[in-house]
Design an enzyme around this catalytic site. Sequence first.
Site, PDB file in Angstrom:
ATOM      1  N   ARG B  59      -7.276  72.557   3.959  1.00 59.36           N
ATOM      2  CA  ARG B  59      -6.622  73.684   3.419  1.00 59.36           C
ATOM      3  C   ARG B  59      -5.043  72.920   4.100  1.00 59.36           C
ATOM      4  NH1 ARG B  59      -7.853  77.558   7.771  1.00 59.36           N
ATOM      5  NH2 ARG B  59      -9.378  76.340   7.421  1.00 59.36           N
ATOM      6  N   THR B  60      -5.406  72.090   4.034  1.00 59.05           N
ATOM      7  CA  THR B  60      -3.740  70.882   4.619  1.00 59.05           C
ATOM      8  C   THR B  60      -3.350  69.987   2.607  1.00 59.05           C
ATOM      9  OG1 THR B  60      -3.890  70.350   7.073  1.00 59.05           O
ATOM     10  CG2 THR B  60      -2.447  69.014   5.033  1.00 59.05           C
ATOM     11  N   LYS B  87     -14.372  50.947  -2.318  1.00 61.12           N
ATOM     12  CA  LYS B  87     -14.741  49.104  -2.776  1.00 61.12           C
ATOM     13  C   LYS B  87     -14.339  48.014  -1.691  1.00 61.12           C
ATOM     14  CE  LYS B  87     -14.819  51.119  -8.157  1.00 61.12           C
ATOM     15  NZ  LYS B  87     -13.808  51.541  -8.520  1.00 61.12           N
ATOM     16  N   ARG B 109      -3.411  61.868   4.037  1.00 62.81           N
ATOM     17  CA  ARG B 109      -3.398  62.083   5.547  1.00 62.81           C
ATOM     18  C   ARG B 109      -5.251  60.444   5.821  1.00 62.81           C
ATOM     19  NH1 ARG B 109      -7.127  66.669   6.991  1.00 62.81           N
ATOM     20  NH2 ARG B 109      -5.014  67.344   7.015  1.00 62.81           N
ATOM     21  N   HIS B 137       1.005  65.670  13.564  1.00 61.43           N
ATOM     22  CA  HIS B 137       0.634  66.761  12.297  1.00 61.43           C
ATOM     23  C   HIS B 137       1.733  67.137  12.224  1.00 61.43           C
ATOM     24  CE1 HIS B 137      -1.480  68.658   8.812  1.00 61.43           C
ATOM     25  NE2 HIS B 137      -2.269  68.859   9.405  1.00 61.43           N
TER      26      HIS B 137
END
Lengths: 425, 316
Positions: B59-60, B87, B109, B137
């Site tokens: 969604r975001t 890695k 995020r 958020h």
Amino acid sequence: MQLILRQGRIVDPSQKLNKVADLAVEDGRVSEIAPKIRKKGRKEIDVRGLLVFPGFIDMHVHLREPGREDSETIESGTNAAARGGFTAVACMPNTQPVNDSEAVTSFILERAREVSKIAVYPVGAISKGSQGKTLAEIGEMYRTGIVAISDDGRSVQDSQVMRRAMEYSRLFNLPVIDHCEDKDLAAGGVMNEGYYSTLLGMRGINPAAEEIHVLRDSILAMQTGAQLHIAHLSTRRSLEAVLRARKEDKVSISCEVTPHHLLLTDAQVCSYSTNMKMNPPLRTQENVDALVKAMAAGDIDAIATDHAPHNINDKMVEFDRAPFGIVGLETAVGLIYDRFVKTGILTLERFVQLFSSNPARILKLERGTLAPGAWADITVVDPELSWRVDSTQFLSKSRNTPFDGWKLQGGPAMTIVKGKAVWSI
Amino acid sequence: MASLSHKDLLSIEQLSVEEINLILDTAEALREVSDRPVKKVPALRGKTVINLFFEPSTRTRSSFELAEKRLSADILNFSASTSSVSKGETLLDTAHNLEAMAPDIIVIRHESAGASHLLGRECRSSVVNAGDGMHEHPTQALLDGLTVRTVKGRLEGLKIAIIGDIAHSRVARSDTLLFHKMGADVWICGPPTLIPWDFDKLGARITGHIEEAIEGSDVVMMLRIQHERQNEAFIPSTREYYNIYGLTRERMRLAKKDTIVMHPGPMNRGVEIDSDVADADYSVILNQVANGVATRMAVLYLLSGNAGLKVKRSSR
């Protein structure tokens, strides 16, 4: 005379001494203290205006060798200690391998003899591999030279094992040092639990995790008669538990606090600086105030740095992924002098007790005094020295300090071990 | 020119009421772009935006991507699973590598609280926090603010109940801070095991009883139980949770008649919310999604410091 320190203010509570005088050293030992010594020394140092103390002892450091020589070695760590005004350190056993055997203990002592200018006193593990299951070979380590036992950060969770350790420690009259933490209650936490952990969305470490184990240990010490020392005590309730055990239950219990728990609060974590991450975590102002008050009243036995060097790569990560711990050897004396002695909260006598005579008493070292005949381990402090903490200048291999840039007045000027200046400004 | 005084948007905590209003007003102005036949304005033409997602997000991430495209930005998508992070590269090295490509804005995020702050401190680019661990958020709270303001015409004085897993929710923190700053009466509700210490100091009233939270409320915001962030049992079972905290039609009767129901998604139907509530007229869950694009356009636009778009002052 090997050495004469001329006209410093000698402060030594063990002799009830606080006056300007000369101090003479012969064969590595203090030979005379007098207002004016007529004899000549082979070496003479004018310490007018400076403070002369029995050598400072940091009873809680991590030297990382063997195992993590990228973060610190016995050489770099003891150099940092000498520069910080310490003539002796006690090093915790969480090396790789863990100091849980005669072999590791003698390696550390051997290495210290080769590279260290100051005294190094190893602390042995309580349990094999500090796994908390079976007792380490405490007797053999004792014979080799440990001064206390502790599993430090991997503290003993099983109360039965802790009880056995305390019982067994009595045989050798070894203090049991505990990093008090209920690991289940603290699990996953990265900072003190409270308003700031809520605001920052970080997992909290409930202060009760420390307090529960302080209470547990003090009860076990009362039953077993062991000598218990609480490492880096950080909350008001822990403190109350120690005082109650000491005063009401006559438990042989002592405690240390770190400079950072006296000077910083959990609000500082808002910077997300991983140099604000240590265990126990920075607490609230209320706890800091309680610790400072207790320290001034003489209820806290020692200041110890919990010097925990971490390679910069390990600390330059997200807060919750960073290892716990900060360095402290090169800042402790200046910080405590500037913030607590200069401000009148601590007398010079208390200052000496916290840094020298009490750690010596707890670890049963022949140190912590300048009485004639004692080892001439001496810390000279310049009360007027203006300086700024600059981590790039540290002798430690690591730079993880939350005090970088702090302006301080007063700091170590010279460190003398057995009559030899091992560091001077 | 209206713009934000910050280089980065990292939290609601950092924003003043004026800045929140500015973002919401700008979002309102930009909302019509999505209704045009050609859904594009040139505001970010020639600017590069990197979407740096270390946590799975649909969604975001799509919302940011659409916002960037509608502002004509050049986009680079970067996800942890397909990158050198797997890695063993550190966040800072990743950031410095991306920085060398001279992006204007980095949207991040990450599962660690403060990760966006670390990036903001180290990078010249503007950094937008698209969710950092359990911390904040901010764009979600802004779009929630826009959604409520659009339906109710205001935020001040509204009773807003936020119900569910508060402890593990960055949305709960950002929403509480935003609604409180804007003068709403914020109620936090959930099992006591999932309400962190001192949450009231963020500006919320706290209750364990859903009825008390819903009673007379203008807005009911449901949060899901974040099983992925819980390594221990905070609640006995989802069945018991539903019985005590599930949003049902019956419970909705306690709210004001014109109440609205919100959910930042993803929803767990039958756990925290009943289907007939989620799909009812009073549900504005899909409006939230639509507003998300406009809000993120506003944030990106304001951070880019770009002039040229007229901001209509709100009609509050």
